[in-house]
Design a protein around this motif. Structure first.
Motif, mmCIF file in Angstrom:
data_model
loop_
_atom_site.group_PDB
_atom_site.id
_atom_site.type_symbol
_atom_site.label_atom_id
_atom_site.label_comp_id
_atom_site.label_asym_id
_atom_site.label_seq_id
_atom_site.Cartn_x
_atom_site.Cartn_y
_atom_site.Cartn_z
ATOM 1 N N VAL A 32 16.852 11.958 33.908
ATOM 2 C CA VAL A 32 16.492 11.210 32.703
ATOM 3 C C VAL A 32 15.795 12.126 31.698
ATOM 4 C CG1 VAL A 32 14.990 9.389 31.804
ATOM 5 C CG2 VAL A 32 16.361 8.968 33.854
ATOM 6 N N ALA A 33 14.864 12.954 32.175
ATOM 7 C CA ALA A 33 14.152 13.866 31.285
ATOM 8 C C ALA A 33 15.104 14.857 30.631
ATOM 9 C CB ALA A 33 13.067 14.612 32.062
ATOM 10 N N GLU A 34 16.043 15.371 31.419
ATOM 11 C CA GLU A 34 17.004 16.325 30.870
ATOM 12 C C GLU A 34 17.892 15.666 29.814
ATOM 13 O OE1 GLU A 34 20.029 19.697 32.617
ATOM 14 O OE2 GLU A 34 20.109 17.692 33.504
ATOM 15 N N ALA A 35 18.334 14.443 30.113
ATOM 16 C CA ALA A 35 19.180 13.726 29.162
ATOM 17 C C ALA A 35 18.424 13.411 27.876
ATOM 18 C CB ALA A 35 19.705 12.440 29.796
ATOM 19 N N LEU A 36 17.157 13.020 28.013
ATOM 20 C CA LEU A 36 16.335 12.716 26.840
ATOM 21 C C LEU A 36 16.147 13.966 25.986
ATOM 22 C CD1 LEU A 36 14.643 10.565 25.388
ATOM 23 C CD2 LEU A 36 12.716 11.199 26.848
ATOM 24 N N ALA A 37 15.897 15.093 26.645
ATOM 25 C CA ALA A 37 15.744 16.353 25.913
ATOM 26 C C ALA A 37 17.046 16.752 25.227
ATOM 27 C CB ALA A 37 15.284 17.458 26.866
ATOM 28 N N ASP A 38 18.164 16.601 25.928
ATOM 29 C CA ASP A 38 19.462 16.921 25.315
ATOM 30 C C ASP A 38 19.704 16.069 24.076
ATOM 31 O OD1 ASP A 38 20.081 18.876 27.146
ATOM 32 O OD2 ASP A 38 21.421 17.618 28.355
ATOM 33 N N ALA A 39 19.304 14.802 24.159
ATOM 34 C CA ALA A 39 19.470 13.919 22.999
ATOM 35 C C ALA A 39 18.634 14.407 21.828
ATOM 36 C CB ALA A 39 19.084 12.493 23.380
ATOM 37 N N GLY A 40 17.413 14.877 22.125
ATOM 38 C CA GLY A 40 16.579 15.430 21.062
ATOM 39 C C GLY A 40 17.204 16.671 20.444
ATOM 40 N N VAL A 41 17.789 17.524 21.288
ATOM 41 C CA VAL A 41 18.462 18.730 20.787
ATOM 42 C C VAL A 41 19.637 18.345 19.896
ATOM 43 C CG1 VAL A 41 19.827 20.750 21.474
ATOM 44 C CG2 VAL A 41 17.722 20.175 22.713
ATOM 45 N N LYS A 42 20.355 17.317 20.299
ATOM 46 C CA LYS A 42 21.489 16.858 19.480
ATOM 47 C C LYS A 42 21.038 16.470 18.081
ATOM 48 C CE LYS A 42 25.105 13.363 19.124
ATOM 49 N NZ LYS A 42 25.686 12.110 19.674
ATOM 50 N N MET A 43 19.836 15.912 18.002
ATOM 51 C CA MET A 43 19.327 15.475 16.706
ATOM 52 C C MET A 43 18.559 16.586 15.976
ATOM 53 S SD MET A 43 20.768 12.690 16.837
ATOM 54 C CE MET A 43 20.309 12.229 15.168
ATOM 55 N N GLY A 44 18.653 17.835 16.494
ATOM 56 C CA GLY A 44 18.114 18.977 15.766
ATOM 57 C C GLY A 44 16.811 19.545 16.274
ATOM 58 N N LEU A 91 8.434 17.671 25.428
ATOM 59 C CA LEU A 91 8.157 16.287 25.030
ATOM 60 C C LEU A 91 8.701 15.293 26.050
ATOM 61 C CD1 LEU A 91 8.874 16.449 21.191
ATOM 62 C CD2 LEU A 91 6.647 16.249 22.312
ATOM 63 N N ALA A 92 9.887 15.580 26.597
ATOM 64 C CA ALA A 92 10.471 14.685 27.603
ATOM 65 C C ALA A 92 9.597 14.647 28.857
ATOM 66 C CB ALA A 92 11.883 15.137 27.947
ATOM 67 N N ALA A 93 9.137 15.816 29.306
ATOM 68 C CA ALA A 93 8.291 15.867 30.491
ATOM 69 C C ALA A 93 6.971 15.143 30.258
ATOM 70 C CB ALA A 93 8.033 17.322 30.885
ATOM 71 N N GLU A 94 6.367 15.367 29.089
ATOM 72 C CA GLU A 94 5.095 14.714 28.783
ATOM 73 C C GLU A 94 5.267 13.201 28.666
ATOM 74 O OE1 GLU A 94 3.758 16.683 25.263
ATOM 75 O OE2 GLU A 94 2.920 18.400 26.357
ATOM 76 N N ALA A 95 6.397 12.771 28.131
ATOM 77 C CA ALA A 95 6.651 11.334 27.999
ATOM 78 C C ALA A 95 6.750 10.668 29.365
ATOM 79 C CB ALA A 95 7.929 11.095 27.203
#
Length: 261
Positions: free
Chosen positions: A175-187, A196-200
């Motif tokens: 889940v953390a990796e997917a959330l981070a990838d989504a953030g990367v997709k958005m720049g 940020l994903a780990a801290e969340a």
């Protein structure tokens, strides 16, 4: 010798470190058995433990089995001693199988998870009547309290516990990796997105200790806001169903491992 380790992988070392840091046992009260005596020496040296040969397990009050389940059947005859109590962290291996293969009814089955590395494991325990009477369950409960919380549960719940709790770090890492990838997709820069994903996830775990998950979700999702739109997208992709299927699949695999014994 109050405790002997058979195998000392990542989880076994985490448990050992918890024992030493909390002062539950001293190094000179423990030994370790590896695949060979030379390996026993390599494992023992960093912690000041006693390196062991298989026949020396008979000198231990209790033995912690920290090997892979697939390696246990051929090893069991070498590890079996009548006057010893056994504590297993092997997934899928029931107390009945442990007792039969070791020819010894003093067995405790446990299931910690990788959070033992940081002293935050959730560990399940169950034991035979003989292990309870010999104090092995009480010893195991105190031992695993050095690396987190301990739950005594019926054995028929061990496979679901393993599938949900012991496997959870892997699910949530995904889940953390997917959330981070989504953030990367958005720049977003990847290093920042991963942090940020780990801290969340860590902060959410703390917040959930005093709340029902639905309450926390509702507190974050304001009417017409960004979060509720994101939740809608997750529900449309059947996130809940994916977790149902993951825990069910892992539970079934636990059953299969037990049946193979």
């Amino acid at each position: 010798m109050r405790l002997a380790f058979v195998g000392l992988g990542k989880l076994g070392k985490s448990i050992l470190k918890g024992i030493l840091e909390k002062g539950f046992l001293a190094p000179e009260e423990m030994g370790v058995l590896g695949r060979t005596y030379e390996r026993s020496q390599e494992l023992a040296a960093p912690f000041g433990l006693r390196p062991l040969r298989p026949e020396e397990l008979a000198q231990a009050e209790r033995v912690l089995l920290a090997v892979q389940p697939r390696d246990f059947p051929p090893l069991a005859p070498l590890l079996a001693h009548p006057g010893v109590g056994y504590i297993s962290i092997m997934a899928g291996v029931s107390t009945a199988v442990l007792a039969r293969r070791l020819d010894n009814r003093r067995v405790v089955r446990t299931m910690p998870n990788l959070a033992a590395v940081i002293g935050e494991s959730s560990t399940a325990l169950t034991a035979t009547r003989e292990a309870r009477e010999a104090g092995d369950l009480d010893f195991a409960r105190a031992l695993f309290a050095t690396v987190g919380d301990v739950y005594e549960i019926p054995e028929h719940l061990f496979d679901p516990f393993t599938a949900m709790s012991a496997s959870a770090p892997a699910y949530l890492a995904l889940v953390a990796e997917a959330l981070a990838d989504a953030g990367v997709k958005m720049g977003m820069p990847r290093a920042l997105a991963l942090r940020l994903a780990a801290e969340a996830l860590a902060a959410t775990g703390e917040l959930l200790k005093g709340r029902h998950p639905a309450q926390l979700k509702d507190e974050v999702a304001s009417p017409g806001g960004t979060t509720i739109h994101g939740l809608h997208a997750l529900e449309a992709r059947a996130l809940r169903a994916a977790f149902y299927e993951a825990v069910e699949a892992a539970t079934k695999r636990g059953h299969e491992l037990g049946e193979a014994e």
